[in-house]
Motif scaffolding. Structure first.
Motif, mmCIF file in Angstrom:
data_model
loop_
_atom_site.group_PDB
_atom_site.id
_atom_site.type_symbol
_atom_site.label_atom_id
_atom_site.label_comp_id
_atom_site.label_asym_id
_atom_site.label_seq_id
_atom_site.Cartn_x
_atom_site.Cartn_y
_atom_site.Cartn_z
ATOM 1 N N PHE A 75 72.020 83.699 83.710
ATOM 2 C CA PHE A 75 71.149 83.996 82.580
ATOM 3 C C PHE A 75 71.928 84.769 81.510
ATOM 4 O O PHE A 75 72.817 85.566 81.830
ATOM 5 C CB PHE A 75 69.927 84.810 83.019
ATOM 6 N N ALA A 76 71.558 84.528 80.272
ATOM 7 C CA ALA A 76 72.206 85.214 79.148
ATOM 8 C C ALA A 76 71.155 85.940 78.329
ATOM 9 O O ALA A 76 70.089 85.385 78.028
ATOM 10 C CB ALA A 76 72.956 84.212 78.268
ATOM 11 N N TRP A 77 71.465 87.174 77.987
ATOM 12 C CA TRP A 77 70.657 87.922 77.020
ATOM 13 C C TRP A 77 71.399 87.858 75.685
ATOM 14 O O TRP A 77 72.545 88.262 75.592
ATOM 15 C CB TRP A 77 70.478 89.369 77.458
ATOM 16 N N VAL A 78 70.737 87.340 74.660
ATOM 17 C CA VAL A 78 71.379 87.085 73.377
ATOM 18 C C VAL A 78 70.763 87.989 72.314
ATOM 19 O O VAL A 78 69.549 87.934 72.068
ATOM 20 C CB VAL A 78 71.227 85.611 72.959
ATOM 21 N N ALA A 79 71.593 88.816 71.679
ATOM 22 C CA ALA A 79 71.129 89.664 70.581
ATOM 23 C C ALA A 79 71.064 88.836 69.310
ATOM 24 O O ALA A 79 72.082 88.355 68.822
ATOM 25 C CB ALA A 79 72.086 90.849 70.400
ATOM 26 N N GLU A 80 69.839 88.662 68.780
ATOM 27 C CA GLU A 80 69.631 87.846 67.588
ATOM 28 C C GLU A 80 69.474 88.777 66.387
ATOM 29 O O GLU A 80 68.409 89.364 66.159
ATOM 30 C CB GLU A 80 68.418 86.941 67.787
ATOM 31 N N HIS A 81 70.525 88.855 65.612
ATOM 32 C CA HIS A 81 70.711 89.918 64.632
ATOM 33 C C HIS A 81 69.652 89.963 63.540
ATOM 34 O O HIS A 81 69.185 91.040 63.159
ATOM 35 C CB HIS A 81 72.096 89.756 63.998
ATOM 36 N N ASP A 84 65.590 90.366 65.045
ATOM 37 C CA ASP A 84 65.196 91.600 65.708
ATOM 38 C C ASP A 84 64.612 91.339 67.095
ATOM 39 O O ASP A 84 63.610 91.936 67.491
ATOM 40 C CB ASP A 84 64.200 92.390 64.847
ATOM 41 N N VAL A 85 65.240 90.434 67.819
ATOM 42 C CA VAL A 85 64.831 90.151 69.191
ATOM 43 C C VAL A 85 66.077 89.958 70.044
ATOM 44 O O VAL A 85 67.174 89.708 69.538
ATOM 45 C CB VAL A 85 63.951 88.880 69.304
ATOM 46 N N VAL A 86 65.895 90.069 71.357
ATOM 47 C CA VAL A 86 66.879 89.566 72.308
ATOM 48 C C VAL A 86 66.204 88.433 73.071
ATOM 49 O O VAL A 86 65.040 88.534 73.470
ATOM 50 C CB VAL A 86 67.394 90.646 73.288
ATOM 51 N N ALA A 87 66.939 87.343 73.203
ATOM 52 C CA ALA A 87 66.403 86.173 73.888
ATOM 53 C C ALA A 87 67.006 86.069 75.278
ATOM 54 O O ALA A 87 68.209 86.289 75.462
ATOM 55 C CB ALA A 87 66.707 84.910 73.081
ATOM 56 N N LEU A 88 66.181 85.736 76.256
ATOM 57 C CA LEU A 88 66.641 85.490 77.624
ATOM 58 C C LEU A 88 66.786 83.981 77.794
ATOM 59 O O LEU A 88 65.822 83.227 77.623
ATOM 60 C CB LEU A 88 65.651 86.057 78.634
ATOM 61 N N VAL A 89 67.990 83.537 78.142
ATOM 62 C CA VAL A 89 68.297 82.115 78.219
ATOM 63 C C VAL A 89 68.709 81.750 79.635
ATOM 64 O O VAL A 89 69.576 82.405 80.234
ATOM 65 C CB VAL A 89 69.432 81.745 77.235
ATOM 66 N N ASP A 90 68.080 80.713 80.170
ATOM 67 C CA ASP A 90 68.467 80.155 81.467
ATOM 68 C C ASP A 90 69.585 79.149 81.197
ATOM 69 O O ASP A 90 69.353 78.077 80.626
ATOM 70 C CB ASP A 90 67.267 79.465 82.111
ATOM 71 N N LEU A 91 70.812 79.488 81.606
ATOM 72 C CA LEU A 91 71.956 78.653 81.266
ATOM 73 C C LEU A 91 71.986 77.352 82.062
ATOM 74 O O LEU A 91 72.504 76.347 81.580
ATOM 75 C CB LEU A 91 73.250 79.438 81.491
ATOM 76 N N ARG A 92 71.459 77.359 83.253
ATOM 77 C CA ARG A 92 71.436 76.120 84.036
ATOM 78 C C ARG A 92 70.390 75.148 83.491
ATOM 79 O O ARG A 92 70.648 73.951 83.365
ATOM 80 C CB ARG A 92 71.144 76.434 85.504
ATOM 81 N N ALA A 93 69.215 75.689 83.154
ATOM 82 C CA ALA A 93 68.147 74.838 82.637
ATOM 83 C C ALA A 93 68.310 74.560 81.151
ATOM 84 O O ALA A 93 67.602 73.704 80.605
ATOM 85 C CB ALA A 93 66.791 75.492 82.893
ATOM 86 N N ARG A 94 69.218 75.291 80.500
ATOM 87 C CA ARG A 94 69.475 75.103 79.063
ATOM 88 C C ARG A 94 68.222 75.382 78.228
ATOM 89 O O ARG A 94 67.916 74.688 77.269
ATOM 90 C CB ARG A 94 69.949 73.685 78.759
#
Length: 590
Positions: A75-81, A84-94
């Motif tokens: 999983f990746a937590w992405v800082a979206e500049h 003003d959010v951080v997104a949680l991304v399932d890398l296997r499920a894309r």
């Protein structure tokens, strides 16, 4: 929009909804809604308290800036500049699993060693938000210094280290209590930092200081600075697995020369420096990622494979990723035994390409910045700032394996200002892609803190690079006033890149430069009594005779008695004092 350093308000950027393809979705509001690239959408906006408002929500460009991976890399937590959010991304499920609203302008995220919390530095909010991973909610906020950026933590999670980019220091924080234990001075604008595996040393890259700072963790002290030659705009820091070398991405700016030739990196080159942490003087060597006829503009993020065999560097200005054979690169460094040999390497724009040590591949999106290696998928994850997407690359071949769109903005047509922001950061405008506008004015159109000898007012008279935030309403432009207005200034900037201004490109750049995003002034409101005294002094000294509000410039040229031996003129344009807290060095010669 009213949270401006000049106290004024501005209308938000407007975009025809017909230009937006696909449903926009909703974003939880957090902090100040920033107008840059705003697009109106339908539906309700969830508030911090979980309620809803009847006002139309604002869908913003996401602008992914940094990636933090879960311990298993799945999983990746992405800082979206700009969202003003951080997104949680399932890398296997894309897929994007969730979004969590945080404070204004998140730029960096870090998972606590225990994996239970995510720390997010919110630059314009002046704090680190703590996201509880299980509930996916912000459970508390920790005050930091001005404009926090990079984060690191001790192995036990008991200490959090925060690079305060505007305060020019690093905070030592107890993340449990939120208490700041100490503040350690660094160079100017520290952005990224890395903690050695033994937890003993913090390596800090200072964006506007041409140097890295070393902090002894146990003593809580700055124990030295290493200048990296002609390095400028320092960005990501990575460490080799053996802990011996720190790797720092940066531009190489030759402000010691007049800007008469851009070929072979004579104005800007691009690469990274290798700092030997075991050397008594922490000796450094700079290696360039350019090719003979194609610059590698604006290196940004760095990552090292767990086995130490591969280094990856995002090249944000050319939308590529450099794949570096790290052991081979370290051999090049080891073979340069004398200062003269190391100096020669820093000028050799094709050294790594010629020897087959590095090669460059498309990033799969525009404006790649942060990146991380996922052991769960065996892929390199790249955050594409202007594409609102993640690219998934094969770490060895660089082949694009997939893409994850972070929002429907990834398919939306950018508005004029957003296109201008991309072009400002895009070295494809430049002859042989050596540099972008960002290479002299950072990505926010401010300064690089260097003095340049530009031929537009004669040669031999170096001048400080001015922030472009005031060029739209304080004409003429340049210290000598050689550009009549913003239109002439932006056109000249394109010619400096070796480009002939085209109408659409020019309009977009004007839209970006002419509508500067001014972060909240952190000094405002801290001490009202001091502010009142300052206002009286400002008036009594008649500062306002040249620096009158609201622009704080009279738009005239004056002789302040500061003509230097190399200056061809002695009358200089009055600079605006707006944002002077972030635009040093001051006066025409810095």
């Amino acid at each position: 929009a009213a949270d401006r350093t000049d106290g004024g308000a501005r209308a938000p950027a407007l975009v025809d909804v017909a230009d937006v393809r696909g449903a926009a979705g909703t974003v939880r509001a957090a902090g100040t809604v920033r107008a840059a690239g705003a697009v109106r959408a339908t539906g309700a906006v969830a508030t911090e308290s979980g309620g809803a408002t009847s006002d139309p929500p604002v869908q913003r460009w996401r602008s992914p800036q940094h990636i933090a991976l879960s311990a298993d890399g799945a999983f990746a937590w992405v800082a979206e500049h700009t969202a003003d959010v951080v997104a949680l991304v399932d890398l296997r499920a894309r897929t994007v699993v969730a979004e969590v609203a945080v404070g204004a302008a998140p730029v960096f995220s870090l998972l606590a060693p225990a994996g239970d919390d995510l720390w997010v530095s919110c630059k314009e909010a002046g704090r680190v938000d703590v996201v509880e991973v299980a509930s996916r909610k912000v459970v508390r906020s920790i005050a930091t210094g001005d404009e926090p950026w990079g984060l690191a933590a001790s192995a036990d999670g008991a200490s959090l280290y925060v690079a305060n980019s505007l305060a020019n220091d690093v905070s030592f924080i107890d993340p449990t209590s939120g208490a700041t234990l100490r503040r350690v001075p660094t160079g100017r604008q520290p952005r990224f930092l890395a903690l050695t595996a033994d937890g003993a040393l913090i390596v800090v890259s200072n964006s506007l200081a041409r140097a890295v700072t070393f902090i002894d963790v146990r003593r809580g002290e700055n124990v030295g600075t290493q200048r990296l030659g002609q390095a400028s705009l320092l960005r990501g820091v990575a460490l080799t697995p053996d802990g011996r070398h720190a790797l720092v991405a940066h531009v190489v700016s030759h402000d010691e020369f007049a800007t008469l030739q851009m070929e072979r990196g004579f104005i800007h080159a691009n690469g990274f420096s290798v700092v030997d942490l075991h050397h008594p003087r922490r000796q450094h060597t700079t290696l360039l990622l350019d090719r003979l006829l194609a610059g590698a503009a604006n290196p940004w993020g760095m990552a090292v494979s767990p086995d130490g065999k591969r280094l990856w560097v995002t090249l944000s200005g050319v939308h590529e990723v450099a794949l570096v054979d790290l052991p081979a690169a370290l051999t090049v460094v080891a073979d340069a035994r004398t200062p003269a040999q190391r100096d020669a390497l820093a000028l050799d724009v094709e050294i790594l390409d010629r020897r087959g040590v590095a090669r460059r591949v498309p990033a799969g999106g525009l404006g790649p910045r942060g990146l991380a290696w996922s052991r769960a998928t065996g892929e390199l994850i790249v955050a594409n700032y202007f594409s609102d997407s993640l690219s998934l690359l094969d770490g060895d071949t660089g082949a694009l394996r997939g893409q994850i769109e972070l929002a429907d903005t990834a398919r939306a047509k950018p508005d004029l200002r957003r296109r201008g922001e991309l072009l400002f950061n895009d070295a494809r405008l430049c002859f042989q892609t050596w540099f972008s506008c960002t290479s002299c004015h950072e990505e926010d159109a401010t300064v690089d803190a260097l003095n340049w000898d530009l031929p537009n007012d004669g040669l031999g008279n170096r001048k400080s690079a001015k922030s472009l935030h005031d060029v739209h309403d304080t004409a003429p432009a340049m210290w000598s006033g050689v550009r009549a207005d913003m239109d002439a200034c932006v056109a000249a900037g394109q010619r400096f890149l070796g480009a002939i201004p085209e109408p659409e490109t020019h309009r977009a750049l004007i839209a970006f430069v002419g509508d500067p995003h001014r972060p909240p002034n952190p000094h405002r409101g801290r001490d009202q009594a001091a502010a009142r005294r300052g206002a009286l002094i400002f008036e009594a000294a008649r500062c306002h005779s040249c620096h009158a509000p609201p622009t704080y410039s009279d738009r005239r040229k004056h002789d302040p008695g500061l003509r230097g031996a190399d200056d061809l003129r002695w009358r200089f344009d009055t600079p605006s004092l707006r944002e002077c807290y972030r635009s040093a060095p001051y006066l025409h010669d810095g």
